[in-house]
Design a protein around this motif. Sequence first.
Motif, PDB file in Angstrom:
ATOM      1  N   ASN A   1      16.084 -11.931   4.248  1.00 49.81           N
ATOM      2  CA  ASN A   1      15.642 -10.544   4.295  1.00 49.81           C
ATOM      3  C   ASN A   1      16.545  -9.786   5.256  1.00 49.81           C
TER       4      ASN A   1
ATOM      5  N   ILE B   1      15.369  -3.940  -3.026  1.00 51.05           N
ATOM      6  CA  ILE B   1      14.206  -3.513  -2.255  1.00 51.05           C
ATOM      7  C   ILE B   1      12.954  -3.918  -3.026  1.00 51.05           C
ATOM      8  N   VAL B   2      12.166  -4.764  -2.391  1.00 51.22           N
ATOM      9  CA  VAL B   2      11.005  -5.359  -3.048  1.00 51.22           C
ATOM     10  C   VAL B   2       9.774  -4.519  -2.733  1.00 51.22           C
ATOM     11  N   HIS B   3       9.120  -4.021  -3.794  1.00 48.50           N
ATOM     12  CA  HIS B   3       7.929  -3.185  -3.616  1.00 48.50           C
ATOM     13  C   HIS B   3       6.643  -3.928  -3.920  1.00 48.50           C
ATOM     14  N   GLN B   4       6.734  -5.029  -4.655  1.00 49.35           N
ATOM     15  CA  GLN B   4       5.542  -5.817  -4.954  1.00 49.35           C
ATOM     16  C   GLN B   4       5.839  -7.267  -4.650  1.00 49.35           C
ATOM     17  N   SER B   5       4.898  -7.904  -3.952  1.00 54.10           N
ATOM     18  CA  SER B   5       5.113  -9.295  -3.588  1.00 54.10           C
ATOM     19  C   SER B   5       3.776 -10.024  -3.603  1.00 54.10           C
TER      20      SER B   5
ATOM     21  N   THR C   1       5.035  -5.041   2.026  1.00 51.87           N
ATOM     22  CA  THR C   1       6.140  -4.429   1.277  1.00 51.87           C
ATOM     23  C   THR C   1       6.256  -2.967   1.702  1.00 51.87           C
ATOM     24  N   PRO C   2       7.322  -2.247   1.474  1.00 57.27           N
ATOM     25  CA  PRO C   2       8.552  -2.816   0.892  1.00 57.27           C
ATOM     26  C   PRO C   2       9.358  -3.590   1.933  1.00 57.27           C
ATOM     27  N   TYR C   3      10.183  -4.509   1.416  1.00 58.04           N
ATOM     28  CA  TYR C   3      11.137  -5.183   2.294  1.00 58.04           C
ATOM     29  C   TYR C   3      12.436  -5.369   1.523  1.00 58.04           C
TER      30      TYR C   3
ATOM     31  N   VAL D   1       1.969 -10.382   1.827  1.00 61.82           N
ATOM     32  CA  VAL D   1       3.360 -10.118   2.209  1.00 61.82           C
ATOM     33  C   VAL D   1       3.551  -8.601   2.266  1.00 61.82           C
TER      34      VAL D   1
END
Length: 143
Positions: free
Chosen positions: A102, A74-78, A84-86, A82
Amino acid sequence: MAEAPAAEKTQRPIVPFLKIPTDPSKKPYLAGSRCKQCGAIYLGNRMACSRCFSAEPMDEVPLSDTGELHVFSIVHQSAPGVPTPYIAAIVDLPEGISVRCNIAGVEPDPKNLKFGMPVKMVTEKIRTDREGNDVVAFSFRPV
Ligand SMILES: [Zn+2]
């Protein structure tokens, strides 16, 4: 002087191995390359086979639109812009191919995701390009 006809708006896949048939009754699919010598299958285009080293042009084959969630994060910083989260993931297809993608259709919470869970490919328009074409991306969602 006659005006040039407006260019036909089309759907542009975000990656070359996402194929979007012009016939709307046919579903989008991911394309792979199959080695003519040994039958190994790869995602997208390949110049040579890493299993048998054949450099003969490969056959394009449609890949399955279902697979299993192999790993996720789970990506919280991008990057800026973009949302987030994704959920970034790798999905294994029955052909033995791993696809980076994704996961859509669920809240990005570990309780909603299980390693090995069945997933299915979906496509969606993510934006419009400068020529007015739909830019289409793929993701997988739990079935
Ligand atoms: Zn081969």
